[in-house]
Every structure is written in structure tokens, then in C-alpha cells.
Motif scaffolding. Structure first.
Motif, PDB file in Angstrom:
ATOM      1  N   VAL A   6       0.818  -1.207   0.000  1.00 24.81           N
ATOM      2  CA  VAL A   6       0.000   0.000   0.000  1.00 24.81           C
ATOM      3  C   VAL A   6       0.855   1.260   0.000  1.00 24.81           C
ATOM      4  N   SER A   7       2.052   1.214   0.590  1.00 25.00           N
ATOM      5  CA  SER A   7       2.904   2.404   0.634  1.00 25.00           C
ATOM      6  C   SER A   7       3.419   2.768  -0.752  1.00 25.00           C
ATOM      7  N   LYS A   8       3.675   1.773  -1.609  1.00 28.02           N
ATOM      8  CA  LYS A   8       4.120   2.048  -2.968  1.00 28.02           C
ATOM      9  C   LYS A   8       2.964   2.468  -3.860  1.00 28.02           C
ATOM     10  N   GLU A   9       1.796   1.890  -3.613  1.00 27.32           N
ATOM     11  CA  GLU A   9       0.636   2.214  -4.435  1.00 27.32           C
ATOM     12  C   GLU A   9       0.106   3.612  -4.138  1.00 27.32           C
ATOM     13  N   GLY A  74      -7.928  -5.983   6.088  1.00 26.66           N
ATOM     14  CA  GLY A  74      -7.110  -5.131   6.956  1.00 26.66           C
ATOM     15  C   GLY A  74      -5.646  -5.503   6.905  1.00 26.66           C
ATOM     16  N   GLU A  75      -5.360  -6.802   6.864  1.00 26.14           N
ATOM     17  CA  GLU A  75      -3.977  -7.256   6.760  1.00 26.14           C
ATOM     18  C   GLU A  75      -3.352  -6.837   5.431  1.00 26.14           C
ATOM     19  N   ALA A  76      -4.126  -6.929   4.363  1.00 26.67           N
ATOM     20  CA  ALA A  76      -3.589  -6.599   3.040  1.00 26.67           C
ATOM     21  C   ALA A  76      -3.284  -5.125   2.910  1.00 26.67           C
ATOM     22  N   LEU A  77      -4.013  -4.271   3.645  1.00 28.69           N
ATOM     23  CA  LEU A  77      -3.830  -2.824   3.535  1.00 28.69           C
ATOM     24  C   LEU A  77      -2.979  -2.262   4.673  1.00 28.69           C
ATOM     25  N   ALA A  78      -2.321  -3.126   5.409  1.00 30.37           N
ATOM     26  CA  ALA A  78      -1.485  -2.670   6.526  1.00 30.37           C
ATOM     27  C   ALA A  78      -0.276  -1.898   6.002  1.00 30.37           C
ATOM     28  N   TYR A  79       0.161  -0.939   6.827  1.00 34.07           N
ATOM     29  CA  TYR A  79       1.326  -0.125   6.471  1.00 34.07           C
ATOM     30  C   TYR A  79       2.499  -0.573   7.322  1.00 34.07           C
ATOM     31  N   GLN A  80       3.561  -0.985   6.650  1.00 39.38           N
ATOM     32  CA  GLN A  80       4.751  -1.454   7.347  1.00 39.38           C
ATOM     33  C   GLN A  80       5.743  -0.309   7.509  1.00 39.38           C
ATOM     34  N   GLY A  81       5.873   0.176   8.770  1.00 40.93           N
ATOM     35  CA  GLY A  81       6.820   1.244   9.037  1.00 40.93           C
ATOM     36  C   GLY A  81       8.197   0.697   9.372  1.00 40.93           C
ATOM     37  N   VAL A  82       9.061   1.563   9.827  1.00 41.41           N
ATOM     38  CA  VAL A  82      10.422   1.160  10.156  1.00 41.41           C
ATOM     39  C   VAL A  82      10.437   0.200  11.335  1.00 41.41           C
ATOM     40  N   ASP A  83       9.689   0.516  12.358  1.00 47.33           N
ATOM     41  CA  ASP A  83       9.686  -0.328  13.554  1.00 47.33           C
ATOM     42  C   ASP A  83       8.286  -0.676  14.037  1.00 47.33           C
TER      43      ASP A  83
END
Length: 429
Positions: A6-9, A74-83
Motif C-alpha cells: 500500500v505504501s508504494k501504491e 485489513g492485513e492486506a492494507l497494513a502499512y509497514q513502518g520502520v519499527d
């Protein structure tokens, strides 16, 4: 299946404050901050639709196409941050808004529509299935939805492919679920990974087919489908015991054909091995292999004979369907003819024929009048000309006699008609 990042899209998620707003629980902002609420709903709706179109999921958990679960989404649209990893907390709110917009349909309500239906085959099964969600089974921690546009598109492609390959409705429209997926679903929708489609997604697909007029029935734990042909009245679609019997014959025939093909391959392999044994001079091995081939030949003959008998039954079923179509066409034709002839009697026909004869006679008179030449006939003109010439000759003769009399050349009066009674030459001398 590739992971949806999602962050790239959506590069706008790089804005920390915007991301915090989107991933927070904004369900109570409808009244307090409607502008922010509508903006967040619009963003997540766009993200969900893009996720569906991308044919991607998070570790294969999201059943794309026409079925969604709120927790998987919800899992598919989760945003993965640094930590840290953020999951959108208002997905259920967004999905409710998408239901209002017609993008999604709650699975329970979609399936229960057919549970309340009078169709005893399909409706009863769904009603028991849906009722079990609220009785014996523990409450679910997620919600299920059907994606209306994806479901409609998939069913359209399935039915279009079926109608292109269906020849005999009595046999070609009957399937069990594995055969339906293998023979119709996979060829018509090659972009869908049918091995990854979940059971709830299949249930929704079958409900959609039922809504389109197809017949669905569960018997002995097996789903049976009768697809609707474009030339068949959808209100007449039922999956009867006769259909199941025909399907049983069809499956047995297909099984025998598959077995026969495998036997033929085994026989061909043994034949090659027998040749090799003979060439190698291994007579005993060649004899054993020859006996095996004889046994396989016998099995093959039995399989082919049984398959031929079953095929004859299927051919008779197909011929019966054609005969029924012909009889139905005769009945419809005779009904239409009787309606067209209603109120037409012999006297009316005779009167009409008399009127036609009178009209034809009048037409002949008109044609005769029109064809009469306006210039007089050549024979009449010639007769009239001869008459005029005769009159001129008589007038000229009378004038000559009158002049001679005045000159008193003749002592005797001349005959009245000198042309008809010429005077002898001697008398003139």
C-alpha cells in the motif's frame, strides 16, 4: 500471489499526519468532522478497489475477485513502518459505506435471500448454512462481503463461455462442482486461480448463478449445477432427479473414456517392450509381456463396449431433447396459426375472392382502354385516301364533259360516266 504494498501504491501515505488520520478509528467522525470522514472513506474505497483490480493479496490470504473478509482486507492494507506495522482500524466502517454505494453486499444477507426462496434444492441448503452461523458456530470476529461488480463479471464470463460450447442442454448443462470448475470456470476465467478460491467464495458464486436463473442443488454433500442456456426459459430451470441420473451416466461415460485412454497408452508401452524383448532374444519376458497385453486388450474392449452403451443412452437423451423442441415448435406454430385464422370463415374468403376477380376484370378493361392507339389504323387511312382520290377523279371527269358539251363536239350526249363507259374510237372519228 504477489503482495499488495500500500505504501508504494499510495505515495501520500508518506505524510505522517495523513497516515495517522487514515489508519485511526474515524468511525465517530461522520458528525463531528464530516469532511475528514468522507476524505478517508474515499481513500480506502479507492485502495480496496485497486487491490481487487491488482489481483494481489497479502500472503495469499485475501480471496480476491468477488469475496472479501474484513480481517484479511485489513492485513492486506497494513502499512509497514520502520519499527511498527499499522492496520487500518476503520475498515468495517469503510465497507459499510461501500455497501451503501453498491460496491459490496454482505454475504449473510446475499445468501439468506436464497434461503427464503421457495426453491427447495438450493434455498434449503443455504438457509441451513446461514442459520448455522448464528446457532452452533461461535460468533465470527470478521465480516464477509461479496464484491458485486466482480461477481457479476465472473458470472457473465462463465455463462458466455457455456453458451458458446453448449450444444445439447439436456446433457451439456449438467455438472457437479469439480466438473463445473474444470470444464467451465477455468476456460472462461483463466486469470483466476481457482485452486485458491475458498468455500465461502464458491457459495457466493453459486448463489449468484442461482440469481441468474441457473439451478443449484446439494445432494449427499456434493453440489450439482445446471447452467442456463440462452435459448431456455429461466423460469423453467429446475435440477430434477432425472437430471442427476443423466449426469451420472455422463460422468460414468467420461470416466470410462479416461480409463480407455490410459489402457491404450499402457498397451502401446507394452507393445514397444515386447519388441525390445524379442530383439534381445528374451523369449520368456516377451511371453509375459504378451500375456499382460492380452489382458489389457480384454479390459480395453470391455471399457469401450460399456462406454459405447452409455454414449448410446446419452445420444438418445439428446435426441429426445430435439424431439421435444420440434414438438414444442409444432405446438407454438399451430397455436399461432389458429390465432391468425380466428374470425376467418369460408364466406369471407369467397367474398374476398369475388372482389379480387371483379377488381381484375376492371383492371383488364382499364388496360385495354389505355392500350387503344390514339393514331387511326393504317388500313383505315388508306381506304379514306382511295375514297378521296376516287372523288377527285369523278369531279375531274364531270368538269371535262361539261366543257365538251359546251363546245358541242358530240352530237349525242355523252354517257353519264365516261370512265365506266368509254366511247369507241370509231365514233370519235
Amino acid at each position: 500471489m504477489a503482495t499488495f504494498d500500500v505504501s508504494k501504491e499510495f505515495p501520500e501515505l508518506s505524510d505522517r499526519y495523513r497516515r495517522i488520520s487514515l489508519y485511526s478509528d474515524f468511525s465517530n467522525q461522520r458528525e463531528l468532522n464530516p469532511v475528514n470522514y468522507e476524505a478517508n472513506v474515499a481513500f480506502w474505497r479507492r485502495a480496496i478497489l485497486k487491490l481487487l483490480d491488482s489481483q494481489a493479496g497479502c500472503n495469499g490470504k485475501v480471496a480476491l475477485c468477488w469475496y472479501l473478509r474484513s480481517d484479511h482486507l485489513g492485513e492486506a492494507l497494513a502499512y509497514q513502518g520502520v519499527d511498527s506495522r499499522q492496520i487500518p482500524l476503520s475498515i468495517s466502517t469503510v465497507m459499510d459505506e461501500m455497501v451503501k454505494l453498491g460496491d459490496l453486499i454482505p454475504a449473510e444477507s446475499y445468501l439468506s435471500k436464497y434461503g427464503n426462496s421457495s426453491n427447495q434444492d438450493w434455498g434449503g441448503w443455504f438457509w441451513r448454512k446461514v442459520s448455522g452461523l448464528f446457532t452452533s458456530a461461535p460468533p465470527k470476529l470478521y465480516r464477509e462481503f461479496a464484491v458485486q461488480s466482480k461477481l457479476a463479471n465472473t458470472i457473465d464470463r462463465i455463462l458466455k463461455h457455456f453458451n458458446s460450447v453448449c450444444v445439447y442442454t439436456a446433457t451439456d448443462s449438467l455438472f457437479d462442482l469439480p466438473g463445473f470448475i474444470c470444464k467451465i470456470c477455468r476456460p472462461s476465467t483463466p486469470d483466476i486461480d481457482w485452486d485458491a478460491i475458498s468455500e465461502p467464495a464458491i457459495d457466493i458464486l453459486l448463489a449468484g448463478l442461482y440469481e441468474r436463473g441457473c439451478a443449484v442443488r446439494k445432494e449427499g454433500g456434493v453440489n450439482y449445477i445446471k447452467l442456463i442456456n440462452s435459448s431456455v426459459n429461466r423460469n423453467a430451470m429446475k435440477l430434477t432427479d432425472v437430471d442427476l441420473n443423466v449426469l451420472s451416466v455422463k460422468k460414468a461415460y467420461e470416466r470410462l473414456r479416461t480409463q480407455s485412454q490410459k489402457l491404450e497408452e499402457q498397451i502401446a508401452g507394452l507393445h514397444a517392450k515386447i519388441k525390445e524383448s524379442v530383439q534381445a532374444g528374451n523369449k520368456s519376458q516377451a511371453v509375459r509381456q504378451l500375456k499382460q497385453r492380452k489382458q489389457l486388450d480384454s479390459l480395453l474392449d470391455n471399457r469401450l463396449a460399456a462406454a459405447e452403451n452409455l454414449n448410446a443412452i446419452l445420444n438418445q437423451v439428446q435426441q429426445t431433447e430435439l424431439d421435444r423442441l420440434v414438438v414444442d415448435a409444432y405446438q407454438e406454430g399451430s397455436k399461432g396459426l389458429r390465432e391468425l385464422l380466428a374470425g376467418i370463415g369460408v364466406d369471407q374468403v369467397q367474398t374476398a375472392m369475388d372482389q379480387i376477380q371483379d377488381a381484375l376484370a376492371d383492371y383488364a378493361d382499364v388496360q385495354e382502354t389505355i392500350s387503344t392507339p390514339l393514331v387511326p389504323d393504317d388500313d383505315a387511312l388508306e381506304a379514306e385516301l382511295n375514297s378521296l382520290l376516287r372523288e377527285e377523279a369523278i369531279d375531274a371527269s364531270d368538269s371535262l364533259i361539261s366543257q365538251l358539251e359546251k363546245m358541242k363536239i358530240f352530237n349525242d350526249p355523252l354517257p353519264a360516266d365516261p370512265i365506266k363507259s368509254p366511247v369507241p374510237t370509231a365514233e370519235l372519228g
